[in-house]
Structure formats: C-alpha cells, structure tokens
Enzyme design. Sequence first.
Site, PDB file in Angstrom:
ATOM      1  N   LYS A 148     -13.151  14.385   3.257  1.00  0.00           N
ATOM      2  CA  LYS A 148     -13.883  13.593   2.918  1.00  0.00           C
ATOM      3  C   LYS A 148     -15.022  13.467   3.842  1.00  0.00           C
ATOM      4  O   LYS A 148     -14.378  12.072   4.381  1.00  0.00           O
ATOM      5  CB  LYS A 148     -13.680  13.446   1.725  1.00  0.00           C
ATOM      6  CG  LYS A 148     -14.976  12.574   0.347  1.00  0.00           C
ATOM      7  CD  LYS A 148     -14.170  11.853   0.125  1.00  0.00           C
ATOM      8  CE  LYS A 148     -14.776  10.334   0.097  1.00  0.00           C
ATOM      9  NZ  LYS A 148     -14.722   9.050  -0.500  1.00  0.00           N
TER      10      LYS A 148
ATOM     11  N   ARG B  34       1.042  -0.802   0.501  1.00  0.00           N
ATOM     12  CA  ARG B  34      -0.192  -0.005  -0.312  1.00  0.00           C
ATOM     13  C   ARG B  34       0.499   1.455   0.266  1.00  0.00           C
ATOM     14  O   ARG B  34       0.998   2.067  -0.589  1.00  0.00           O
ATOM     15  CB  ARG B  34      -0.721  -0.373   1.273  1.00  0.00           C
ATOM     16  CG  ARG B  34      -1.712  -0.973   1.177  1.00  0.00           C
ATOM     17  CD  ARG B  34      -2.878  -1.141   2.397  1.00  0.00           C
ATOM     18  NE  ARG B  34      -3.055  -1.037   3.305  1.00  0.00           N
ATOM     19  CZ  ARG B  34      -2.256  -2.044   4.088  1.00  0.00           C
ATOM     20  NH1 ARG B  34      -2.612  -3.391   3.973  1.00  0.00           N
ATOM     21  NH2 ARG B  34      -2.524  -2.050   5.643  1.00  0.00           N
TER      22      ARG B  34
ATOM     23  N   LYS C 111     -19.218  16.735  -4.303  1.00  0.00           N
ATOM     24  CA  LYS C 111     -18.523  16.363  -4.249  1.00  0.00           C
ATOM     25  C   LYS C 111     -19.986  15.217  -5.032  1.00  0.00           C
ATOM     26  O   LYS C 111     -20.196  14.088  -4.151  1.00  0.00           O
ATOM     27  CB  LYS C 111     -17.322  15.120  -4.097  1.00  0.00           C
ATOM     28  CG  LYS C 111     -17.140  14.090  -4.807  1.00  0.00           C
ATOM     29  CD  LYS C 111     -15.551  13.459  -4.441  1.00  0.00           C
ATOM     30  CE  LYS C 111     -15.485  11.790  -4.448  1.00  0.00           C
ATOM     31  NZ  LYS C 111     -14.104  11.594  -4.511  1.00  0.00           N
TER      32      LYS C 111
HETATM   33  P1  13P Z   1     -15.109   6.778  -7.762  1.00  0.00           P
HETATM   34  O1  13P Z   1     -14.611   7.992  -8.237  1.00  0.00           O
HETATM   35  O2  13P Z   1     -13.817   5.336  -7.677  1.00  0.00           O
HETATM   36  O3  13P Z   1     -16.281   6.819  -7.168  1.00  0.00           O
HETATM   37  O4  13P Z   1     -14.231   7.356  -6.030  1.00  0.00           O
HETATM   38  C1  13P Z   1     -14.360   8.208  -5.556  1.00  0.00           C
HETATM   39  C2  13P Z   1     -14.525   8.558  -4.081  1.00  0.00           C
HETATM   40  O5  13P Z   1     -14.010   9.072  -3.148  1.00  0.00           O
HETATM   41  C3  13P Z   1     -15.912   7.881  -3.890  1.00  0.00           C
HETATM   42  O6  13P Z   1     -15.678   8.246  -2.609  1.00  0.00           O
END
Ligand code: 13P
Length: 341
Positions: A138, A48, A221
């Site tokens: 996030k 990782r 997002k």
């Molecule tokens: P994806 O673009 O693979 O959907 O991932 C974005 C993400 O941060 C999901 O929480």
Amino acid sequence: MSISLEKLEQTVAELTVRGKGILAADESTPTIEKRFKAVNVTCTVEARRDYRELLFSTPGLGAFISGVILFDETLKQKSVTDVALPQLLAAQGIVPGIKVDMGTVPLPGFPGEKVTQGLDGLALRLSEYGKLGARFAKWRAVIAVGAGIPTHPAIAANAHALARYAAICQEQGLVPIVEPEVLMDGDHTLETSAHVSEEVLHAVFDALYQQRVALECMLLKPSMVTPGSACPTQATPQQVALATLTCFRRVVPAAVPGINFLSGGQTESVATANLNAMNIGAERQPWALSFSYGRALQAPVLKAWRGESANKMIAQQALYQRAQLNGAACQGRYTAAMENT
Ligand code: 13P
C-alpha cells in the site's frame, strides 16, 4: 525482470472475494501511539505486539477479511507463543500486505500541499517484504481540499509517485494498492469533493497508464465522495453512493478488479452504511466494491481492549462484528438494525 501476472492475479483473486474486505492495521508507530493514547494505553513494542496479535487471532476473522495491511515492525514481529504475526493471518486464510510509503512531506512551493516519499530503494525493500510473506502493498497519497488547492502540480506529483510505486510492486510480484486519499477535512461541498476526486483519479490513471501498470493486477483504495467534515450540508448514504459511483464510472477503468474504500474519519456505522448503499445494484458496476478500513474497523476494538488482556475476548468480538457488518455491506445486505444484534 518480467512481470509474473499469474502470481499477481492469484493474489487479486484472494483479496477480492465477494463479502470480504481488507483490514488496514498499518499505523506507523506515531499514529498507533495516538490511537493508544486515546484509550490510555502506553505505546510500548509489547503493547503494539499484543494489540496486533489480538486483531489477527480473532476467531473466524477470515470469513470477512481477505487481507490485512501491516506496518514494517508488525511484519517482522512474533506472537507471545513465537509465531510470526503474518503467519497468524495466513493460518486464517488472510493475505498479509505491507505499507511501503515513508509518509508525506510538504511539497516545496505549494503551501498546504503534500507529496508522499519512499521510492528510493523500494524494489529492494519489496523483495525483502516478499520473503517475509507480504503479497500486496500500500502507498497513500494525500490530497487536501481548500482555497486554491489542490493544484495541478501537486496532483501530478502524487499521481506520478503512486504510478512509479505500483509499477515497482508488480515487478517484484506484489499487488499494489493505489491509495489517493482526498481528505475530508474542511467545509467543501459534495460537488467540490466530486470535482476534485474526478480530477485526481483521472491524473492517477493517466500516470498508471504511462508507467505501464497492469490495471488487472492492482486495487484502488480511494476516499468516498463526501462533503468535507465541516460542511454544513452533509450527505445521505444514497447521495454519497450516487456521487461516488458517478465519478468513478467516468474515470476508473473497468479493468480494475476491486475498489476498497478507506474510511477517512467517518464513524463506523456511517462507513458501513455508505458502502452498503454503493453495493445496492452493484451488479451494474464493473468492479468489486469493498472496504479497506482502519479506524472504522478498529475504533470499537481499541475502546473494548484498553490494554487489558482480560478484555481480549470482547475486543475480538467487536472486530468480528464490525468485519461481519462490512461484509454484509459489500453485498448490499446491511441494515442499521444489524448494529444491535
Ligand atoms: P482509515 O480507514 O482510518 O482512513 O485508514 C485507512 C488507511 O489505510 C489510511 O491509509
């Protein structure tokens, strides 16, 4: 504690530079294990570390990537040469961020629906993450679409948690990325997706208002408005762009500086083409329209790397190319022909 808007505004300004987007590299250990398994890599702590070090040290990445979202382990990890991984990003002019939700759990009483957990102790975790170099965060909420779902109470529970998280982030000096993902799983139509997205975003912005979140100091997002992946009628990039922007103009306040879409299972080229279509005529939209892709940026990198240090350079080239193409899509300058250059 009073909120320091100046610090948050500075972070937002760095994250929303035109032609740049965010790399989501915040897979939890079980999720990255799944991604590694697909390319026959054993998921050790060193693997990782090596993989994330490869991503973050990609030469020139800062030209197209403004921020990277990390997982707890990665924020605290050091490179083989003993440099903290967030430092590798900062050295490229890329802002380090951190995923702070603790994943989803079933919502009792609502079969098929989930709620995101992680609010308890969040302020303390954020203050520690801030000391380690994270400047944004996030939190992902998941909304499934199907027979009789989503329900209003499930949407409300997720919107409330997102808004509480965002308020705590701003208090701690980190810019919140608010991620309500309407899942692509299922055979629902583009129209259903538009209807659900509108309802979800309306609830999220109501909750953000109730919790006194400064909309100027957050990023959204969302998922794009697309038909479900099993819907027999799929949509062109132009149709996705029209449905998404029509919906968002109704419910996303102009004060929000940036919208960074997730890729949600779209292929790399589809995610780029959809983003590009949204940015044609983007001067008519009040927000910067960019990306925060996980799979749509990393899938070709994993395929090229396969856990072999000898493949590091071609894997980095794959990331650079995908980031460059999405950077062009942020400006409506992407064409399918650019895939082969
Ligand atoms: P994806 O673009 O693979 O959907 O991932 C974005 C993400 O941060 C999901 O929480």
